[in-house]
Write a protein that holds these residues in place. Structure first.
Motif, PDB file in Angstrom:
ATOM      1  N   VAL A   1       0.860  -1.182   0.000  1.00 16.03           N
ATOM      2  CA  VAL A   1       0.000   0.000   0.000  1.00 16.03           C
ATOM      3  C   VAL A   1       0.897   1.233   0.000  1.00 16.03           C
ATOM      4  N   GLY A   2       0.894   1.952  -1.120  1.00 17.86           N
ATOM      5  CA  GLY A   2       1.629   3.208  -1.196  1.00 17.86           C
ATOM      6  C   GLY A   2       0.658   4.361  -1.010  1.00 17.86           C
ATOM      7  N   GLN A   3       0.497   5.173  -2.055  1.00 18.96           N
ATOM      8  CA  GLN A   3      -0.504   6.238  -2.022  1.00 18.96           C
ATOM      9  C   GLN A   3      -1.893   5.611  -2.144  1.00 18.96           C
ATOM     10  N   ILE A   4      -2.843   6.114  -1.392  1.00 23.67           N
ATOM     11  CA  ILE A   4      -4.167   5.491  -1.380  1.00 23.67           C
ATOM     12  C   ILE A   4      -4.837   5.591  -2.749  1.00 23.67           C
ATOM     13  N   GLU A   5      -4.558   6.642  -3.511  1.00 23.35           N
ATOM     14  CA  GLU A   5      -5.141   6.751  -4.844  1.00 23.35           C
ATOM     15  C   GLU A   5      -4.672   5.602  -5.736  1.00 23.35           C
ATOM     16  N   GLU A   6      -3.389   5.261  -5.637  1.00 23.85           N
ATOM     17  CA  GLU A   6      -2.842   4.184  -6.456  1.00 23.85           C
ATOM     18  C   GLU A   6      -3.440   2.837  -6.051  1.00 23.85           C
ATOM     19  N   PHE A   7      -3.635   2.614  -4.762  1.00 21.52           N
ATOM     20  CA  PHE A   7      -4.229   1.357  -4.295  1.00 21.52           C
ATOM     21  C   PHE A   7      -5.690   1.259  -4.747  1.00 21.52           C
ATOM     22  N   ALA A   8      -6.420   2.381  -4.693  1.00 16.97           N
ATOM     23  CA  ALA A   8      -7.807   2.395  -5.146  1.00 16.97           C
ATOM     24  C   ALA A   8      -7.895   2.120  -6.645  1.00 16.97           C
ATOM     25  N   LEU A   9      -6.998   2.707  -7.419  1.00 14.56           N
ATOM     26  CA  LEU A   9      -6.959   2.449  -8.864  1.00 14.56           C
ATOM     27  C   LEU A   9      -6.716   0.980  -9.152  1.00 14.56           C
ATOM     28  N   LEU A  10      -5.809   0.377  -8.414  1.00 18.38           N
ATOM     29  CA  LEU A  10      -5.478  -1.027  -8.596  1.00 18.38           C
ATOM     30  C   LEU A  10      -6.708  -1.909  -8.368  1.00 18.38           C
ATOM     31  N   LEU A  11      -7.437  -1.645  -7.292  1.00 14.46           N
ATOM     32  CA  LEU A  11      -8.629  -2.424  -6.991  1.00 14.46           C
ATOM     33  C   LEU A  11      -9.729  -2.202  -8.035  1.00 14.46           C
ATOM     34  N   ALA A  12      -9.978  -0.943  -8.387  1.00 13.27           N
ATOM     35  CA  ALA A  12     -11.058  -0.634  -9.328  1.00 13.27           C
ATOM     36  C   ALA A  12     -10.811  -1.305 -10.677  1.00 13.27           C
ATOM     37  N   ARG A  13      -9.608  -1.213 -11.180  1.00 10.42           N
ATOM     38  CA  ARG A  13      -9.302  -1.822 -12.467  1.00 10.42           C
ATOM     39  C   ARG A  13      -9.388  -3.340 -12.406  1.00 10.42           C
ATOM     40  N   HIS A  14      -9.000  -3.919 -11.289  1.00  9.33           N
ATOM     41  CA  HIS A  14      -9.082  -5.365 -11.128  1.00  9.33           C
ATOM     42  C   HIS A  14     -10.523  -5.848 -11.247  1.00  9.33           C
ATOM     43  N   PHE A  15     -11.444  -5.201 -10.538  1.00  6.25           N
ATOM     44  CA  PHE A  15     -12.830  -5.652 -10.558  1.00  6.25           C
ATOM     45  C   PHE A  15     -13.442  -5.537 -11.949  1.00  6.25           C
ATOM     46  N   VAL A  16     -13.128  -4.449 -12.668  1.00  5.20           N
ATOM     47  CA  VAL A  16     -13.720  -4.237 -13.990  1.00  5.20           C
ATOM     48  C   VAL A  16     -13.129  -5.186 -15.027  1.00  5.20           C
ATOM     49  N   THR A  17     -11.828  -5.417 -14.958  1.00  4.70           N
ATOM     50  CA  THR A  17     -11.173  -6.225 -15.991  1.00  4.70           C
ATOM     51  C   THR A  17     -11.324  -7.722 -15.776  1.00  4.70           C
ATOM     52  N   THR A  18     -11.587  -8.162 -14.552  1.00  4.34           N
ATOM     53  CA  THR A  18     -11.668  -9.606 -14.285  1.00  4.34           C
ATOM     54  C   THR A  18     -13.093 -10.128 -14.222  1.00  4.34           C
ATOM     55  N   GLN A  19     -14.083  -9.245 -14.116  1.00  5.23           N
ATOM     56  CA  GLN A  19     -15.465  -9.681 -13.970  1.00  5.23           C
ATOM     57  C   GLN A  19     -16.307  -9.173 -15.143  1.00  5.23           C
ATOM     58  N   PRO A  20     -16.734 -10.053 -16.059  1.00  5.78           N
ATOM     59  CA  PRO A  20     -17.511  -9.616 -17.232  1.00  5.78           C
ATOM     60  C   PRO A  20     -18.798  -8.882 -16.878  1.00  5.78           C
ATOM     61  N   SER A  21     -19.391  -9.199 -15.747  1.00  2.81           N
ATOM     62  CA  SER A  21     -20.660  -8.572 -15.385  1.00  2.81           C
ATOM     63  C   SER A  21     -20.497  -7.189 -14.766  1.00  2.81           C
ATOM     64  N   ILE A  22     -19.265  -6.827 -14.404  1.00  2.69           N
ATOM     65  CA  ILE A  22     -19.004  -5.547 -13.746  1.00  2.69           C
ATOM     66  C   ILE A  22     -18.547  -4.518 -14.770  1.00  2.69           C
ATOM     67  N   HIS A  23     -19.295  -3.431 -14.904  1.00  2.56           N
ATOM     68  CA  HIS A  23     -18.974  -2.385 -15.871  1.00  2.56           C
ATOM     69  C   HIS A  23     -18.340  -1.161 -15.222  1.00  2.56           C
TER      70      HIS A  23
END
Length: 286
Positions: A73-95
């Motif tokens: 966990v570095g800057q919280i913005e970077e950690f949030a970006l990492l999580l958000a992109r993960h959910f969208v790119t790995t889950q077809p139902s999540i837009h």
């Protein structure tokens, strides 16, 4: 009569996450409150109870913990970006993914000892969708500030219900909640945070205020003219009223020295300040 499903989202709120980095005898900590919220193809889940497209909120919580270990966990913005992109790119139902993080600060008391700071909480909200649109909001909450003078309030509307006397010298106090929108991804969210925070404090201290609205605008304007990486600042500032105590029953004068600090009710001043060429915020503030 026909009905239909409207906008909706779901997620895991306020996942408490503490990451300890053990650098030999010297330790470092990050103390976060992580909230994730997802939306997309969720009609079946709502209309028929078909959960085939639902990523459980418990899984969202576990992902935050796993990513804290795997990626740090570095800057919280970077950690949030990492999580958000993960959910969208790995889950077809999540837009669309929304991730909000609050960071609690600790001061070092020794190599592995810490004292929780009682000041403001650093925050961020990140949005990312399937079309690749990303918005980063940084911010803070509970930044408590006070000017003992340099504040007036008069010339306002007076009607039959007005009892507030005008004043040319009052205590001005508030607890600032601020969010600012980045024009793009920043190479240093930490440096940007410190600079915007400094601007907010400088403008609050340096503005001779005739209203809290005027002070709000001055704070946002100073941040925008100093920090080119942001395009909009939104501020919410309760007026923490300080009323002079009547000491005359005790034979004492009170020349703006003794006050009663009232916690409620309070005036709440809110507003945004933005560059004229700022791009449309879209879903950013949701």
């Amino acid at each position: 009569m026909s009905v239909k499903l409207g906008p909706n989202r779901y997620g895991k709120s306020e996942t408490r996450l503490v990451r300890v980095v053990r650098d030999g005898p010297v330790h470092h900590i990050k103390d976060l409150n992580v909230s994730t919220s997802l939306s997309g193809d969720m009609e079946a889940a709502h209309l028929t109870g078909d959960n085939a497209g639902v990523l459980p909120t418990d899984t969202q919580k576990n992902t935050a913990y796993a990513f804290a270990k795997r990626h740090g966990v570095g800057q919280i913005e970077e950690f949030a970006l990492l999580l958000a992109r993960h959910f969208v790119t790995t889950q077809p139902s999540i837009h669309h993914a929304r991730v909000e993080i609050g960071e609690y600060a600790w001061s070092r008391g020794g190599p592995h000892s810490f004292v929780r700071d009682g000041g403001e909480v650093r925050t961020c909200v990140v949005h990312h969708d399937r079309d690749g649109r990303t918005t980063v909001l940084s911010g803070l909450t509970d930044l408590v500030v006070l000017n003992t003078t340099g504040s007036e309030f008069h010339g306002y509307v007076v009607d039959e219900y007005t009892t507030l006397p005008p004043t040319t010298d009052r205590v001005l106090a508030t607890a600032v909640t601020a969010r600012w929108r980045h024009t793009g991804e920043s190479e240093s969210y930490g440096k940007s945070y410190e600079e915007v925070r400094r601007c907010l404090l400088e403008a609050f201290a340096g503005t001779h205020s005739r209203s809290l609205q005027q002070t709000l605008y001055a704070m946002g304007e100073h941040a925008l003219t100093t920090c080119p990486e942001i395009c909009e600042v939104r501020l919410s500032m309760p007026n923490k009223h300080h009323f002079l105590v009547d000491l005359s029953p005790f034979g004492l004068d009170n020349d703006n020295e003794v006050y009663h600090a009232a916690d409620r009710p309070y005036g709440l001043i809110e507003g945004s300040v933005l560059r004229e060429d700022a791009p449309d915020a879209g879903f950013a503030w949701e």
